[in-house]
Design a protein around this motif. Structure first.
Motif, PDB file in Angstrom:
ATOM      1  N   HIS A  72      38.043   6.892 126.527  1.00 53.75           N
ATOM      2  CA  HIS A  72      37.889   6.873 125.075  1.00 53.75           C
ATOM      3  C   HIS A  72      36.387   6.900 124.762  1.00 53.75           C
ATOM      4  O   HIS A  72      35.703   5.883 124.918  1.00 53.75           O
ATOM      5  N   VAL A  73      35.894   8.060 124.343  1.00 48.23           N
ATOM      6  CA  VAL A  73      34.459   8.275 124.151  1.00 48.23           C
ATOM      7  C   VAL A  73      34.165   8.456 122.668  1.00 48.23           C
ATOM      8  O   VAL A  73      34.892   9.175 121.974  1.00 48.23           O
ATOM      9  N   LEU A  74      33.081   7.838 122.200  1.00 49.87           N
ATOM     10  CA  LEU A  74      32.627   8.051 120.829  1.00 49.87           C
ATOM     11  C   LEU A  74      31.340   8.855 120.867  1.00 49.87           C
ATOM     12  O   LEU A  74      30.465   8.602 121.704  1.00 49.87           O
ATOM     13  N   THR A  75      31.224   9.842 119.983  1.00 48.60           N
ATOM     14  CA  THR A  75      29.997  10.621 119.892  1.00 48.60           C
ATOM     15  C   THR A  75      29.581  10.763 118.437  1.00 48.60           C
ATOM     16  O   THR A  75      30.385  10.575 117.522  1.00 48.60           O
ATOM     17  N   HIS A  76      28.320  11.086 118.235  1.00 52.35           N
ATOM     18  CA  HIS A  76      27.725  11.133 116.899  1.00 52.35           C
ATOM     19  C   HIS A  76      27.021  12.471 116.720  1.00 52.35           C
ATOM     20  O   HIS A  76      26.464  13.023 117.669  1.00 52.35           O
ATOM     21  N   ARG A  95      35.394  -2.966 117.983  1.00 56.12           N
ATOM     22  CA  ARG A  95      35.949  -4.317 117.987  1.00 56.12           C
ATOM     23  C   ARG A  95      37.423  -4.319 118.367  1.00 56.12           C
ATOM     24  O   ARG A  95      37.937  -5.284 118.947  1.00 56.12           O
ATOM     25  N   GLN A  96      38.115  -3.228 118.059  1.00 56.13           N
ATOM     26  CA  GLN A  96      39.523  -3.112 118.414  1.00 56.13           C
ATOM     27  C   GLN A  96      39.729  -2.704 119.870  1.00 56.13           C
ATOM     28  O   GLN A  96      40.861  -2.556 120.333  1.00 56.13           O
ATOM     29  N   GLY A  97      38.644  -2.511 120.610  1.00 56.55           N
ATOM     30  CA  GLY A  97      38.752  -2.128 122.014  1.00 56.55           C
ATOM     31  C   GLY A  97      39.119  -0.679 122.224  1.00 56.55           C
ATOM     32  O   GLY A  97      39.628  -0.307 123.292  1.00 56.55           O
ATOM     33  N   GLN A  98      38.841   0.170 121.235  1.00 51.27           N
ATOM     34  CA  GLN A  98      39.246   1.573 121.306  1.00 51.27           C
ATOM     35  C   GLN A  98      38.134   2.507 121.771  1.00 51.27           C
ATOM     36  O   GLN A  98      38.328   3.724 121.805  1.00 51.27           O
ATOM     37  N   VAL A  99      36.976   1.948 122.123  1.00 51.42           N
ATOM     38  CA  VAL A  99      35.852   2.764 122.583  1.00 51.42           C
ATOM     39  C   VAL A  99      35.418   2.269 123.958  1.00 51.42           C
ATOM     40  O   VAL A  99      35.083   1.091 124.123  1.00 51.42           O
ATOM     41  N   ASP A 100      35.430   3.171 124.950  1.00 53.27           N
ATOM     42  CA  ASP A 100      35.018   2.808 126.306  1.00 53.27           C
ATOM     43  C   ASP A 100      33.549   3.096 126.573  1.00 53.27           C
ATOM     44  O   ASP A 100      32.911   2.429 127.388  1.00 53.27           O
TER      45      ASP A 100
END
Length: 350
Positions: A154-158, A227-232
């Motif tokens: 689960h990756v977040l990008t900007h 905070r919900q643990g959805q980003v690794d």
């Protein structure tokens, strides 16, 4: 280019670009047939992303050389130097622009002794080389960075640091693309990236085209997802990395780094060695581009704020090196302290 997305390319008499202002709903090609058009395309963000801007500027100088009426090498060099200054002034934060134009001028000095015609064709060949090298660097970044993505992926990008921001494969999106091609299970959280919406318009489009699962979120949802643990992990690009490892990137990057630190989430920066600027000791020295407030008060040409309201628009922010878990380059993954490794990375790239 192996059926990969083309952001910038050369056709006789023109620097060609995909118009990123028209995406995702229209895929339109723009032909820049003189220096003014190239400069406008960079300033207006028809083309954007530090590596892509560098490639465009290199072709812009090649175009100037091709169109020059200079009859001797010295006159051509003067004309190219003036053009370099014009291009460098369009967007001051991304170092790849000045890096590419400086490289082209160095090549021009070497070639000019052989005459104007040799210099013309040599400069076009150098611009082609810059483009090809950028694409190769992006693939290498993908190879080095893919192993950093956790198993769940689960990756977040900007912003957009994909193929549209480079010669065709991406920086921040390169590890994601590579991991996906390796058969890894991935999901990408895509920040919309106000006010220019590079995430919503461009990154979401690129990932969708590649078949990579994604969910678009507004910028102010990122902390909630963490905070919900959805980003690794978080992977972003860079417009300039200075000697101590401080990074300038699209506005909002610093906020993500602070949130990642608070939640114990790895925060990675992916960029080629051409983005490293050893001339600046720390990030507070990086010039931050201020863009028009209209881009904040308007959305797709529609006013979204009260008439006459003041708005600020710094286009970039600076993330201190102590908030960065690692920097992914074409030469490998760099871990803190960054100073010596960044120097070695630049030396390897020269």
């Amino acid at each position: 280019m192996n059926n990969e997305l083309r952001t910038v390319w050369w056709e006789p008499g023109a620097v060609c670009l995909i118009d990123q202002l028209r995406l995702p709903h229209e895929q339109v090609m723009v032909r820049c047939t003189d220096l003014a058009a190239v400069g406008h395309a960079i300033k207006a963000m028809v083309v954007r992303g530090a590596p892509a801007i560098g490639c465009t500027a290199a072709y812009g100088l090649a175009l100037v050389a091709m169109q020059s009426k200079a009859t001797d090498g010295e006159a051509l060099l003067q004309e190219l130097e003036q053009a370099r200054q014009v291009l460098n002034a369009q967007r001051p934060t991304a170092i790849n622009l000045a890096w590419a134009t400086a490289r082209m001028l160095r090549q021009a000095h070497l070639l000019s002794a052989g005459g104007v015609e040799i210099a013309r064709h040599g400069l076009l060949a150098e611009a082609h080389a810059i483009l090809a090298e950028d694409l190769a660097m992006c693939h290498a970044i993908g190879d080095h960075g893919a192993v950093l993505i956790p198993a769940r992926g689960h990756v977040l990008t900007h912003c957009n640091a994909g193929g549209l921001a480079t010669a065709g494969y991406g920086t921040a999106l390169a590890p994601i693309r590579t991991a996906f091609r390796q058969g890894r299970s991935l999901h990408v959280w895509v920040d919309e990236t106000r006010p220019f919406l590079q995430g919503a318009r461009l990154t979401a489009w690129e990932l969708q085209q590649a078949g990579i699962p994604l969910t678009l979120i507004t910028d102010n949802m990122a902390g909630y997802m963490m905070r919900q643990g959805q980003v690794d992990c978080i992977i972003v690009g860079a417009d300039r990395i200075v000697a101590n490892g401080d990074v300038a990137n699209k506005i909002g990057t610093y906020s993500l780094a602070v949130l990642a630190h608070a939640h114990g989430i790895p925060f990675y920066v992916a960029a080629p060695s051409s983005t490293i600027d050893l001339s600046l000791a720390h990030g507070d020295l990086i010039p931050i581009e201020e863009r028009s407030p209209d881009e904040v008060t308007q959305l797709a040409g529609q006013l979204i704020a009260p008439i006459g309201v003041r708005a600020a628009h710094p286009a970039f922010d600076m993330t201190p090196h102590h908030l960065i878990t690692a920097i992914i380059t074409e030469h490998g993954v760099l871990f803190p302290p960054y100073d010596d490794d960044l120097r070695r990375c630049v030396e390897a790239g020269n």
